[in-house]
Design a protein around this motif. Structure first.
Motif, PDB file in Angstrom:
ATOM      1  N   SER A 102       0.384  -1.367   0.008  1.00  0.00           N
ATOM      2  CA  SER A 102       0.420  -0.501   0.151  1.00  0.00           C
ATOM      3  C   SER A 102       0.801   1.219  -0.518  1.00  0.00           C
ATOM      4  CB  SER A 102      -0.587  -0.002   1.545  1.00  0.00           C
ATOM      5  OG  SER A 102      -0.457   0.052   2.509  1.00  0.00           O
ATOM      6  N   ASN A 103      -0.042   2.476  -0.491  1.00  0.00           N
ATOM      7  CA  ASN A 103       1.011   3.215  -0.295  1.00  0.00           C
ATOM      8  C   ASN A 103       0.634   4.770   1.029  1.00  0.00           C
ATOM      9  OD1 ASN A 103       3.103   5.037  -1.551  1.00  0.00           O
ATOM     10  ND2 ASN A 103       1.413   6.260  -2.634  1.00  0.00           N
ATOM     11  N   ASN A 104       0.198   3.927   1.922  1.00  0.00           N
ATOM     12  CA  ASN A 104      -0.465   4.549   3.412  1.00  0.00           C
ATOM     13  C   ASN A 104       0.904   4.327   3.858  1.00  0.00           C
ATOM     14  OD1 ASN A 104      -1.385   5.202   5.913  1.00  0.00           O
ATOM     15  ND2 ASN A 104      -3.294   4.158   4.990  1.00  0.00           N
ATOM     16  N   GLN A 105       1.467   5.157   5.103  1.00  0.00           N
ATOM     17  CA  GLN A 105       2.449   5.545   5.602  1.00  0.00           C
ATOM     18  C   GLN A 105       2.397   4.080   7.169  1.00  0.00           C
ATOM     19  OE1 GLN A 105       5.677   5.005   5.294  1.00  0.00           O
ATOM     20  NE2 GLN A 105       5.032   6.989   3.202  1.00  0.00           N
ATOM     21  N   SER A 106       0.834   4.740   7.780  1.00  0.00           N
ATOM     22  CA  SER A 106       0.585   3.760   8.639  1.00  0.00           C
ATOM     23  C   SER A 106       0.035   2.181   8.558  1.00  0.00           C
ATOM     24  CB  SER A 106      -0.841   4.133   8.877  1.00  0.00           C
ATOM     25  OG  SER A 106      -0.609   5.280   9.769  1.00  0.00           O
ATOM     26  N   LEU A 107       0.325   1.741   7.397  1.00  0.00           N
ATOM     27  CA  LEU A 107      -0.408   0.759   6.571  1.00  0.00           C
ATOM     28  C   LEU A 107       1.130  -0.069   6.474  1.00  0.00           C
ATOM     29  CD1 LEU A 107      -3.197   0.268   4.837  1.00  0.00           C
ATOM     30  CD2 LEU A 107      -3.122   0.042   6.766  1.00  0.00           C
ATOM     31  N   ILE A 108       2.583   1.062   5.718  1.00  0.00           N
ATOM     32  CA  ILE A 108       3.318   0.079   6.239  1.00  0.00           C
ATOM     33  C   ILE A 108       3.965  -0.285   7.762  1.00  0.00           C
ATOM     34  CG2 ILE A 108       5.666   0.473   5.193  1.00  0.00           C
ATOM     35  CD1 ILE A 108       4.312   1.992   3.299  1.00  0.00           C
ATOM     36  N   LEU A 109       3.796   0.811   8.290  1.00  0.00           N
ATOM     37  CA  LEU A 109       4.404   0.485   9.803  1.00  0.00           C
ATOM     38  C   LEU A 109       3.612  -0.936  10.130  1.00  0.00           C
ATOM     39  CD1 LEU A 109       6.002   0.875  11.643  1.00  0.00           C
ATOM     40  CD2 LEU A 109       4.281   3.128  12.661  1.00  0.00           C
ATOM     41  N   ILE A 110       1.939  -0.868  10.609  1.00  0.00           N
ATOM     42  CA  ILE A 110       1.681  -2.259  11.078  1.00  0.00           C
ATOM     43  C   ILE A 110       2.271  -3.656  10.186  1.00  0.00           C
ATOM     44  CG2 ILE A 110       0.107  -3.546  10.729  1.00  0.00           C
ATOM     45  CD1 ILE A 110      -1.837  -0.534  11.041  1.00  0.00           C
ATOM     46  N   TYR A 152       7.034 -14.987  -0.373  1.00  0.00           N
ATOM     47  CA  TYR A 152       6.467 -14.188  -1.523  1.00  0.00           C
ATOM     48  C   TYR A 152       5.864 -13.360  -1.128  1.00  0.00           C
ATOM     49  CZ  TYR A 152       8.138 -18.625  -3.345  1.00  0.00           C
ATOM     50  OH  TYR A 152       8.429 -19.992  -3.787  1.00  0.00           O
ATOM     51  N   SER A 153       5.083 -13.087   0.164  1.00  0.00           N
ATOM     52  CA  SER A 153       4.595 -11.807   0.188  1.00  0.00           C
ATOM     53  C   SER A 153       4.948  -9.775   0.104  1.00  0.00           C
ATOM     54  CB  SER A 153       3.051 -11.879   1.211  1.00  0.00           C
ATOM     55  OG  SER A 153       2.350 -12.817   1.438  1.00  0.00           O
ATOM     56  N   PHE A 154       5.931 -10.592   1.077  1.00  0.00           N
ATOM     57  CA  PHE A 154       6.815  -9.751   1.574  1.00  0.00           C
ATOM     58  C   PHE A 154       7.849  -8.989   0.279  1.00  0.00           C
ATOM     59  CE2 PHE A 154      11.406  -8.353   2.506  1.00  0.00           C
ATOM     60  CZ  PHE A 154      11.335  -7.147   2.754  1.00  0.00           C
ATOM     61  N   LEU A 155       8.273 -10.573  -0.902  1.00  0.00           N
ATOM     62  CA  LEU A 155       8.837  -9.964  -1.890  1.00  0.00           C
ATOM     63  C   LEU A 155       8.234  -9.617  -2.757  1.00  0.00           C
ATOM     64  CD1 LEU A 155      11.135 -12.891  -2.693  1.00  0.00           C
ATOM     65  CD2 LEU A 155      12.412 -10.825  -2.110  1.00  0.00           C
ATOM     66  N   CYS A 156       7.008  -9.602  -3.000  1.00  0.00           N
ATOM     67  CA  CYS A 156       5.678  -8.976  -3.598  1.00  0.00           C
ATOM     68  C   CYS A 156       5.809  -7.301  -2.637  1.00  0.00           C
ATOM     69  CB  CYS A 156       4.720  -9.394  -4.261  1.00  0.00           C
ATOM     70  SG  CYS A 156       5.041 -10.583  -5.088  1.00  0.00           S
ATOM     71  N   GLY A 157       5.320  -7.045  -2.051  1.00  0.00           N
ATOM     72  CA  GLY A 157       4.893  -6.130  -1.391  1.00  0.00           C
ATOM     73  C   GLY A 157       6.138  -5.016  -1.328  1.00  0.00           C
ATOM     74  N   PHE A 158       7.459  -5.776  -1.300  1.00  0.00           N
ATOM     75  CA  PHE A 158       8.162  -4.875  -1.100  1.00  0.00           C
ATOM     76  C   PHE A 158       8.849  -3.874  -2.150  1.00  0.00           C
ATOM     77  CE2 PHE A 158      12.992  -4.286  -0.469  1.00  0.00           C
ATOM     78  CZ  PHE A 158      13.169  -3.136   0.125  1.00  0.00           C
ATOM     79  N   GLY A 159       8.629  -5.143  -3.534  1.00  0.00           N
ATOM     80  CA  GLY A 159       9.175  -4.786  -4.915  1.00  0.00           C
ATOM     81  C   GLY A 159       7.488  -3.544  -5.373  1.00  0.00           C
ATOM     82  N   ILE A 160       6.783  -4.016  -4.498  1.00  0.00           N
ATOM     83  CA  ILE A 160       5.234  -2.829  -4.835  1.00  0.00           C
ATOM     84  C   ILE A 160       5.740  -1.281  -4.372  1.00  0.00           C
ATOM     85  CG2 ILE A 160       2.956  -2.482  -5.000  1.00  0.00           C
ATOM     86  CD1 ILE A 160       2.714  -5.232  -5.930  1.00  0.00           C
ATOM     87  N   TYR A 161       6.269  -1.370  -2.783  1.00  0.00           N
ATOM     88  CA  TYR A 161       6.595  -0.798  -1.767  1.00  0.00           C
ATOM     89  C   TYR A 161       7.244   0.675  -2.338  1.00  0.00           C
ATOM     90  CZ  TYR A 161       9.345   1.893   1.042  1.00  0.00           C
ATOM     91  OH  TYR A 161      10.144   2.942   2.034  1.00  0.00           O
ATOM     92  N   LEU A 162       8.470  -0.377  -3.512  1.00  0.00           N
ATOM     93  CA  LEU A 162       9.630   0.508  -4.607  1.00  0.00           C
ATOM     94  C   LEU A 162       9.057   1.512  -5.132  1.00  0.00           C
ATOM     95  CD1 LEU A 162      12.538  -1.975  -3.766  1.00  0.00           C
ATOM     96  CD2 LEU A 162      12.305   0.021  -2.707  1.00  0.00           C
ATOM     97  N   TYR A 163       8.068   0.110  -6.433  1.00  0.00           N
ATOM     98  CA  TYR A 163       7.585   1.356  -7.408  1.00  0.00           C
ATOM     99  C   TYR A 163       6.776   2.658  -6.363  1.00  0.00           C
ATOM    100  CZ  TYR A 163       3.990   1.827 -10.717  1.00  0.00           C
ATOM    101  OH  TYR A 163       3.076   2.784 -11.358  1.00  0.00           O
ATOM    102  N   HIS A 164       6.549   2.463  -5.654  1.00  0.00           N
ATOM    103  CA  HIS A 164       5.653   3.602  -4.993  1.00  0.00           C
ATOM    104  C   HIS A 164       7.030   4.504  -4.881  1.00  0.00           C
ATOM    105  CE1 HIS A 164       1.027   2.244  -5.413  1.00  0.00           C
ATOM    106  NE2 HIS A 164       1.606   1.281  -4.496  1.00  0.00           N
ATOM    107  N   LYS A 165       7.222   3.619  -3.985  1.00  0.00           N
ATOM    108  CA  LYS A 165       8.595   5.434  -3.639  1.00  0.00           C
ATOM    109  C   LYS A 165       9.040   6.006  -4.443  1.00  0.00           C
ATOM    110  CE  LYS A 165      10.333   6.037   0.070  1.00  0.00           C
ATOM    111  NZ  LYS A 165       9.961   6.598   1.629  1.00  0.00           N
ATOM    112  N   ASN A 166       9.797   5.001  -5.562  1.00  0.00           N
ATOM    113  CA  ASN A 166      10.540   5.672  -6.324  1.00  0.00           C
ATOM    114  C   ASN A 166       9.735   5.934  -7.767  1.00  0.00           C
ATOM    115  OD1 ASN A 166      12.611   5.823  -5.074  1.00  0.00           O
ATOM    116  ND2 ASN A 166      13.331   3.109  -5.280  1.00  0.00           N
ATOM    117  N   GLY A 167       8.836   5.205  -8.170  1.00  0.00           N
ATOM    118  CA  GLY A 167       8.469   5.537  -9.439  1.00  0.00           C
ATOM    119  C   GLY A 167       8.460   4.576 -10.666  1.00  0.00           C
ATOM    120  N   GLU A 168       9.054   3.912 -10.306  1.00  0.00           N
ATOM    121  CA  GLU A 168      10.069   2.677 -11.878  1.00  0.00           C
ATOM    122  C   GLU A 168       9.044   2.051 -11.244  1.00  0.00           C
ATOM    123  OE1 GLU A 168      13.729   3.788 -12.001  1.00  0.00           O
ATOM    124  OE2 GLU A 168      14.093   5.625 -11.101  1.00  0.00           O
TER     125      GLU A 168
END
Length: 182
Positions: A102-110, A152-168
């Motif tokens: 998600s692109n929500n900082q609270s959910l990322i912390l959770i 696998y959830s962490f890998l996919c979630g982290f990749g999407i997090y990096l996409y949101h963070k960097n836009g690439e």
């Protein structure tokens, strides 16, 4: 609680002589091994890199052991089965990946809290299974499956997090490709 703790530590009660051996091992490591490491490693490497990692690992393992003991103490006389704890472990991993994406900082912390604490359920399921004599091949499979879901959830979630963070987009694509290759 003591019975649960004994099942974690070698499945047998620890005798005072065994505790003395463990204490002696710790003393030997502190007296012999650490000075040798300090002699051969750069001056600040041990203090800056190795020691904080060892302290973190020790605290994390202690948290999982004690937390699992407390959780098993609470659920041992309920209808909660070890397989339910394994499914909870897998569910927390999946939810952690979704929240991380998600692109929500609270959910990322959770999600980070979930990823850090989900292993408590992994420790507790085996302990509860041994304590209630409900070990099974299905439980072992669920345990391994829960670990895979979390990874696998962490890998996919982290990749999407990096996409949101960097836009690439290649971050998200790379995470999904890694999951498909595994």
């Amino acid at each position: 609680m003591i019975a649960a703790r004994n099942l974690i530590i070698d499945k047998a009660p620890t005798r005072p002589s065994e505790r003395a051996k463990e204490d002696l091992t710790t003393v030997m490591i502190n007296i012999v091994v650490i000075p040798i490491i300090r002699k051969f490693l750069p001056n600040n490497f041990l203090l800056d890199k190795v020691l904080p990692y060892l302290i973190y690992t020790c605290l994390k393992i202690r948290l999982y052991k004690v937390g699992a003991e407390i959780l098993v103490f609470i659920v041992q006389n309920t209808k909660i089965t070890p397989n339910f704890l394994s499914l909870t472990y897998a569910f927390l991993g999946a939810i952690g990946g979704i929240f991380l994406a998600s692109n929500n900082q609270s959910l990322i912390l959770i999600s980070l809290i979930l990823f850090f604490s989900k292993d408590l359920f992994d420790s507790a399921d085996g302990l509860l299974a041994r304590l209630t004599k409900q070990t099974s091949e299905l439980g072992e499979l669920l345990d391994n499956w829960g670990a895979q879901v979390g990874t696998y959830s962490f890998l996919c979630g982290f990749g999407i997090y990096l996409y949101h963070k960097n836009g690439e987009e290649y971050f998200a694509a790379l995470a999904i490709i890694i999951v498909l290759i595994k």
